[in-house]
Design an enzyme around this catalytic site. Structure first.
Site, PDB file in Angstrom:
ATOM      1  N   ARG A 119     -14.064 -18.543  -0.331  1.00 45.49           N
ATOM      2  CA  ARG A 119     -14.100 -17.978  -1.689  1.00 45.49           C
ATOM      3  C   ARG A 119     -13.398 -18.916  -2.659  1.00 45.49           C
ATOM      4  O   ARG A 119     -12.406 -19.563  -2.304  1.00 45.49           O
ATOM      5  CB  ARG A 119     -13.436 -16.603  -1.716  1.00 45.49           C
ATOM      6  CG  ARG A 119     -14.175 -15.594  -0.868  1.00 45.49           C
ATOM      7  CD  ARG A 119     -13.510 -14.243  -0.922  1.00 45.49           C
ATOM      8  NE  ARG A 119     -13.399 -13.651   0.394  1.00 45.49           N
ATOM      9  CZ  ARG A 119     -12.436 -12.833   0.771  1.00 45.49           C
ATOM     10  NH1 ARG A 119     -11.485 -12.496  -0.081  1.00 45.49           N
ATOM     11  NH2 ARG A 119     -12.415 -12.334   1.979  1.00 45.49           N
ATOM     12  N   HIS A 129      -5.487  -6.319   0.028  1.00 46.27           N
ATOM     13  CA  HIS A 129      -4.443  -6.598   1.038  1.00 46.27           C
ATOM     14  C   HIS A 129      -3.158  -5.820   0.760  1.00 46.27           C
ATOM     15  O   HIS A 129      -2.073  -6.232   1.172  1.00 46.27           O
ATOM     16  CB  HIS A 129      -4.056  -8.098   1.081  1.00 46.27           C
ATOM     17  CG  HIS A 129      -5.178  -9.051   1.310  1.00 46.27           C
ATOM     18  ND1 HIS A 129      -5.390 -10.160   0.497  1.00 46.27           N
ATOM     19  CD2 HIS A 129      -6.145  -9.075   2.245  1.00 46.27           C
ATOM     20  CE1 HIS A 129      -6.440 -10.817   0.928  1.00 46.27           C
ATOM     21  NE2 HIS A 129      -6.925 -10.185   2.001  1.00 46.27           N
ATOM     22  N   ARG A 149      -8.573   2.282   7.825  1.00 47.69           N
ATOM     23  CA  ARG A 149      -8.397   1.339   6.728  1.00 47.69           C
ATOM     24  C   ARG A 149      -9.602   1.514   5.812  1.00 47.69           C
ATOM     25  O   ARG A 149     -10.748   1.410   6.258  1.00 47.69           O
ATOM     26  CB  ARG A 149      -8.370  -0.088   7.262  1.00 47.69           C
ATOM     27  CG  ARG A 149      -8.370  -1.069   6.124  1.00 47.69           C
ATOM     28  CD  ARG A 149      -8.605  -2.476   6.592  1.00 47.69           C
ATOM     29  NE  ARG A 149      -8.573  -3.354   5.440  1.00 47.69           N
ATOM     30  CZ  ARG A 149      -9.283  -4.466   5.359  1.00 47.69           C
ATOM     31  NH1 ARG A 149     -10.066  -4.844   6.334  1.00 47.69           N
ATOM     32  NH2 ARG A 149      -9.198  -5.214   4.289  1.00 47.69           N
ATOM     33  N   GLU A 171      -0.798  -4.400   9.440  1.00 45.62           N
ATOM     34  CA  GLU A 171      -1.424  -3.352   8.635  1.00 45.62           C
ATOM     35  C   GLU A 171      -1.688  -2.104   9.472  1.00 45.62           C
ATOM     36  O   GLU A 171      -1.583  -0.985   8.983  1.00 45.62           O
ATOM     37  CB  GLU A 171      -2.740  -3.881   8.043  1.00 45.62           C
ATOM     38  CG  GLU A 171      -2.497  -4.932   6.977  1.00 45.62           C
ATOM     39  CD  GLU A 171      -3.641  -5.911   6.818  1.00 45.62           C
ATOM     40  OE1 GLU A 171      -3.788  -6.791   7.705  1.00 45.62           O
ATOM     41  OE2 GLU A 171      -4.388  -5.813   5.828  1.00 45.62           O
ATOM     42  N   ASN A 230     -10.506   0.230  11.919  1.00 44.60           N
ATOM     43  CA  ASN A 230     -10.877  -0.652  10.815  1.00 44.60           C
ATOM     44  C   ASN A 230     -12.364  -0.962  10.995  1.00 44.60           C
ATOM     45  O   ASN A 230     -12.739  -1.770  11.838  1.00 44.60           O
ATOM     46  CB  ASN A 230     -10.026  -1.931  10.886  1.00 44.60           C
ATOM     47  CG  ASN A 230     -10.332  -2.886   9.747  1.00 44.60           C
ATOM     48  OD1 ASN A 230     -11.268  -2.668   8.975  1.00 44.60           O
ATOM     49  ND2 ASN A 230      -9.550  -3.944   9.644  1.00 44.60           N
TER      50      ASN A 230
END
Ligand code: ADP
Length: 399
Positions: A241, A180, A91, A384, A7
């Protein structure tokens, strides 16, 4: 079969080496501050203490070399030779509308990831750097891309189209993509396994709540709507955010205060959310603590977050015409007893009843609804990397 999962961020690289015969993690680690002074690697062979080394790591190629050196180390490593490594899975954040599934990386795939850079200007370039670094260091190895956006490609047009003139979708690719996806896919499928039912029979709302968060409606195994959109800003309140906003407000603010697009982007991505509301921190642990000692803005941030999640669960239950399970995952979803409780309060009308004592757990799989709750509520730690390793293995075997 051994698979390395990567990743890659712009200045960091996380890795895990899997033995796919039993899906165990043999080693994992993190390279930080790539291209920045004070770069370092922290490597852990499963069952041993971590080793950290501070050394100059000017680019991703050097970082990959260092990872391989650590994986081959006679004491801390987990490979006796590079021949043992079958494939590398990456990823990749954005696959646009081209990829609804993981793919073996070739020149064409690299071009599409490159084409998607304008859609994910911070992430895709870093993912590409990682892929190209592996190409240079291990030119023969099979590489696979697993996209954050892929799982959401099943959303129908009514869910992904924005109410702007249609040509902005056709020409500028403005639509809801969602993110996601790998996490939502994993936890929805794992929840079905835990419940002992085929995912194809279930309507599940998955709540991935970390620093970045998204809620997804998973209707019989397929994503049909999700709260992140074209960007990673909309949806529920996040660490820094903003979540859902009235876009005209942004234009108003930019005009009134003379804010440039770049500065506005910083406000929306880095200064808003839980941090912006509370004025204290983006970390939910700090917020829970401050709210408990009477800080009103911390309490407001917490309320806004949980109210937002509850609204999405209700909306997605309506979107799917029913709901069988709610799944909480990622840093907040897996660990915050309080957030799960606050989100679940008021969901009883849907048939979802939280068991307060079962909810008192952190970071492990559990069904936390009451015995008589028609809708099951679950905690499922996300994984993940495992999905990336599985897809990589499947594609490597298919060659
Ligand atoms: P990322 O999106 O960066 O992968 P994570 O999934 O690690 O983020 O989630 C980070 C968030 O999880 C932070 O807001 C952190 O405060 C929260 N978190 C972690 N542990 C707890 C806890 N015990 N209680 C409440 N929140 C927690």
């Amino acid at each position: 079969m051994k698979v390395l999962v990567l990743n890659c961020g712009s200045s960091s690289l996380k890795y895990q080496l899997f033995d796919m015969t039993d899906e165990s993690v043999l080693a994992k680690g993190l390279v930080e501050r790539i291209g920045i002074e004070g770069s370092m690697i922290k490597h852990t062979r499963t069952g041993m203490d971590a080793v950290s080394t501070t050394t100059e790591i000017p680019n991703h190629k050097v970082a990959i070399r260092l990872v391989i050196e650590h994986l081959l180390d006679p004491i801390h490593g987990a490979l006796s030779s590079l021949n043992e490594l079958s494939a590398v899975g990456h990823r990749v954040v954005h696959g646009g509308e081209k990829f609804a599934q993981s793919v073996v990386i070739d020149k064409e795939v690299l071009d599409v990831i490159e084409e998607c850079v304008p859609l994910a200007p911070l992430h895709n370039p870093a993912n590409l750097m990682g892929i190209r670094a592996v190409l240079e260091v291990l030119p023969e190895i099979l590489q696979v891309a697993v996209f954050d956006t892929a799982f959401h490609q099943t959303m129908p047009a009514k869910a992904f189209t924005y109410g702007l003139p249609y040509h902005y979708y056709e020409e500028n690719r403005l639509r809801r993509y969602g993110f996601h996806g790998t996490s939502h896919f994993y936890v929805a499928n794992r929840a079905a396994e835990i419940l002992g039912r085929p995912v194809e029979e279930l309507k599940i709302v998955t709540c991935h709540m970390g620093n970045g968060s998204s809620i997804t409606a998973v209707d019989r195994g397929r994503s049909v709507d999700t709260s992140l959109g074209f960007s990673t800003v909309p949806g529920i309140l996040m660490g820094t955010r903003a979540g859902d906003l009235d876009p005209v407000m942004i234009l108003h603010l930019m005009e009134q205060e003379g804010i440039t697009p770049k500065a506005m982007s910083h406000i929306l991505h880095k200064e808003s959310g839980v941090l912006g509301i509370s004025g204290i921190s983006s970390d939910l642990r700090d917020i829970e603590e401050a709210a408990a000692t009477g800080n009103e803005r911390a309490a407001l941030a917490l309320d806004m977050l949980c109210y937002g999640v509850r609204k999405y669960i209700g909306a997605y239950a309506a979107a799917m015409g029913g709901i069988d399970a709610v799944v909480f995952t990622a840093g907040i979803g897996e660990n915050s007893v309080l957030v799960r409780q606050m989100v679940s309060e008021g969901l009883e009308f849907l048939g979802a009843k939280l068991d307060l004592s079962k909810n008192n757990i952190r970071g492990k799989e559990a069904i936390i609804s009451t015995e008589d709750s028609r809708v099951r509520i679950l905690v499922v730690p996300t994984n993940e990397e495992l999905v990336i390793a599985r897809d990589t293995k499947a594609l490597a075997e298919g060659r």
